[in-house]
Scaffold this motif. Structure first.
Motif, mmCIF file in Angstrom:
data_model
loop_
_atom_site.group_PDB
_atom_site.id
_atom_site.type_symbol
_atom_site.label_atom_id
_atom_site.label_comp_id
_atom_site.label_asym_id
_atom_site.label_seq_id
_atom_site.Cartn_x
_atom_site.Cartn_y
_atom_site.Cartn_z
ATOM 1 N N ASN A 83 13.097 0.246 -1.692
ATOM 2 C CA ASN A 83 13.511 1.400 -2.488
ATOM 3 C C ASN A 83 12.865 2.698 -2.036
ATOM 4 O OD1 ASN A 83 15.463 1.234 -4.342
ATOM 5 N ND2 ASN A 83 14.123 1.035 -6.120
ATOM 6 N N PHE A 84 11.629 2.596 -1.631
ATOM 7 C CA PHE A 84 10.879 3.792 -1.241
ATOM 8 C C PHE A 84 11.491 4.376 0.028
ATOM 9 C CE2 PHE A 84 6.177 5.405 -1.200
ATOM 10 C CZ PHE A 84 6.652 6.696 -1.101
ATOM 11 N N GLN A 89 12.538 6.022 -4.034
ATOM 12 C CA GLN A 89 12.224 5.657 -5.416
ATOM 13 C C GLN A 89 11.158 4.575 -5.475
ATOM 14 O OE1 GLN A 89 15.927 4.394 -7.104
ATOM 15 N NE2 GLN A 89 16.829 6.431 -6.990
ATOM 16 N N THR A 90 10.471 4.538 -6.611
ATOM 17 C CA THR A 90 9.536 3.442 -6.844
ATOM 18 C C THR A 90 10.341 2.221 -7.265
ATOM 19 O OG1 THR A 90 9.333 3.977 -9.163
ATOM 20 C CG2 THR A 90 7.783 5.059 -7.681
ATOM 21 N N THR A 91 9.681 1.084 -7.385
ATOM 22 C CA THR A 91 10.418 -0.125 -7.768
ATOM 23 C C THR A 91 11.039 0.022 -9.156
ATOM 24 O OG1 THR A 91 8.217 -0.956 -8.221
ATOM 25 C CG2 THR A 91 9.387 -1.960 -6.387
ATOM 26 N N GLU A 94 11.874 5.437 -10.386
ATOM 27 C CA GLU A 94 11.503 6.856 -10.488
ATOM 28 C C GLU A 94 11.349 7.426 -9.094
ATOM 29 O OE1 GLU A 94 7.976 6.470 -12.798
ATOM 30 O OE2 GLU A 94 9.236 5.612 -14.386
ATOM 31 N N ALA A 96 9.649 8.666 -6.014
ATOM 32 C CA ALA A 96 8.314 8.330 -5.529
ATOM 33 C C ALA A 96 7.606 9.568 -4.995
ATOM 34 C CB ALA A 96 8.444 7.285 -4.432
ATOM 35 N N ARG A 97 6.300 9.587 -5.123
ATOM 36 C CA ARG A 97 5.497 10.637 -4.514
ATOM 37 C C ARG A 97 4.965 10.131 -3.185
ATOM 38 N NH1 ARG A 97 4.732 15.199 -7.256
ATOM 39 N NH2 ARG A 97 5.398 15.072 -9.432
ATOM 40 N N ASP A 98 4.658 11.068 -2.302
ATOM 41 C CA ASP A 98 4.088 10.708 -1.001
ATOM 42 C C ASP A 98 5.153 10.065 -0.099
ATOM 43 O OD1 ASP A 98 2.139 10.646 0.902
ATOM 44 O OD2 ASP A 98 0.612 9.879 -0.482
ATOM 45 N N PRO A 100 6.658 6.799 2.486
ATOM 46 C CA PRO A 100 6.622 5.334 2.602
ATOM 47 C C PRO A 100 5.493 4.912 3.539
ATOM 48 C CG PRO A 100 8.864 6.134 2.895
ATOM 49 C CD PRO A 100 7.981 7.337 2.865
ATOM 50 N N PRO A 155 8.366 15.511 -6.476
ATOM 51 C CA PRO A 155 8.028 14.311 -5.686
ATOM 52 C C PRO A 155 8.824 14.298 -4.374
ATOM 53 C CG PRO A 155 8.642 13.709 -7.928
ATOM 54 C CD PRO A 155 8.932 15.161 -7.788
ATOM 55 N N GLY A 157 10.172 11.912 -3.055
ATOM 56 C CA GLY A 157 11.369 11.090 -3.257
ATOM 57 C C GLY A 157 12.537 11.894 -3.813
#
Ligand code: HEC
Length: 213
Positions: A83-84, A89-91, A94, A96-98, A100, A155, A157
């Motif tokens: 997902n990232f 996205q996070t799992t 949402e 994701a920040r940062d 992969p 973020p 993401g």
């Protein structure tokens, strides 16, 4: 003289055989002069086959095939399940920040990001990311500046999502930038933002002299 009779008789037979039966209904299939590819030697999905020993037309995958999109070895990445990397996205879904973890944020990556950015983003967002690209002079005045607090704090993401799917008047770039390309562009966007926020204290001591300080 006799040939005239023969030719006339032949013409009569030909005319009747070609034209005389037009419009007749027949239970026979029509004569096919050019069959094109109407009938092909093929198997339909899930059909049976006498040719293969197991009786199936569908063949099992050859050992060791790799599904499209699987770039990294272990299983969680199966069919772009990461997902990232593929959605930013996070799992839990949402943004994701940062970045992969599998991507190496090195100079080469950054340069790649700069190159892609210059091609695909700079015309609107400008070389400095302030939204002052060339398209502004043609009337595209709503282009966002990356130096807005809102986007600086956004973020990574979410930026990934904007590149992938577009946003309002901005079109998507997923067909032009691979997921890895998109992350490289984001890294470069972050670099532009960081550069704009730069202060004298960021300059290494041995380079301060270059600034005349
Ligand atoms: C054809 C012009 C154009 C190009 C090319 C373009 N953008 Fe945009 N971008 C826009 C416009 C216009 C907006 C403002 C959209 C809106 O109304 O919210 C925008 C908004 C954004 C935003 C802010 C989204 C938000 O949530 O508010 C980001 C981030 C962004 N663009 C990144 C990029 C990146 C990265 C690229 C290159 C891959 C790119 N854009 C290419 C026109 C463009």
């Amino acid at each position: 003289m006799r040939t005239v009779y023969y030719v006339t008789a032949l013409l009569v037979v030909l005319t009747i055989s070609i034209g005389g039966f037009r419009g007749r209904r027949s239970t026979q299939p029509p004569i096919e002069v050019f069959p094109d590819m109407n009938r092909q030697a093929k198997y339909k999905p899930q059909a049976g086959s006498k040719f293969f020993a197991d009786g199936r037309a569908d063949r099992p995958l050859a050992a060791g095939v790799v599904p499209r999109g699987r770039t990294i070895a272990p299983d969680p990445d199966f069919l772009r399940a990461d997902n990232f990397l593929y959605r930013g996205q996070t799992t839990s879904g949402e943004f994701a920040r940062d970045f992969p973890p599998e991507l190496a944020l090195d100079e080469k990556f950054m340069q790649h990001g700069q190159e892609r950015y210059t091609i695909y983003c700079a015309p609107c967002h400008g070389a400095l990311g302030d939204g002052q690209g060339i398209t502004k002079s043609y009337g595209m005045v709503t282009t966002a500046s990356y130096h807005d607090d809102r986007i600086r704090k956004m973020p990574e993401g979410e930026i990934f999502n904007t590149i992938t799917n577009g946003k309002n008047t901005m079109s998507p770039y997923a067909d032009k930038l691979s997921p890895e390309d998109r992350w490289a562009v984001i890294a470069y966007v972050r670099a532009l933002e960081r550069a704009r926020q730069g202060a004298v204290s960021d300059v290494p001591a041995d380079h301060k002299a270059d600034l005349g300080l």
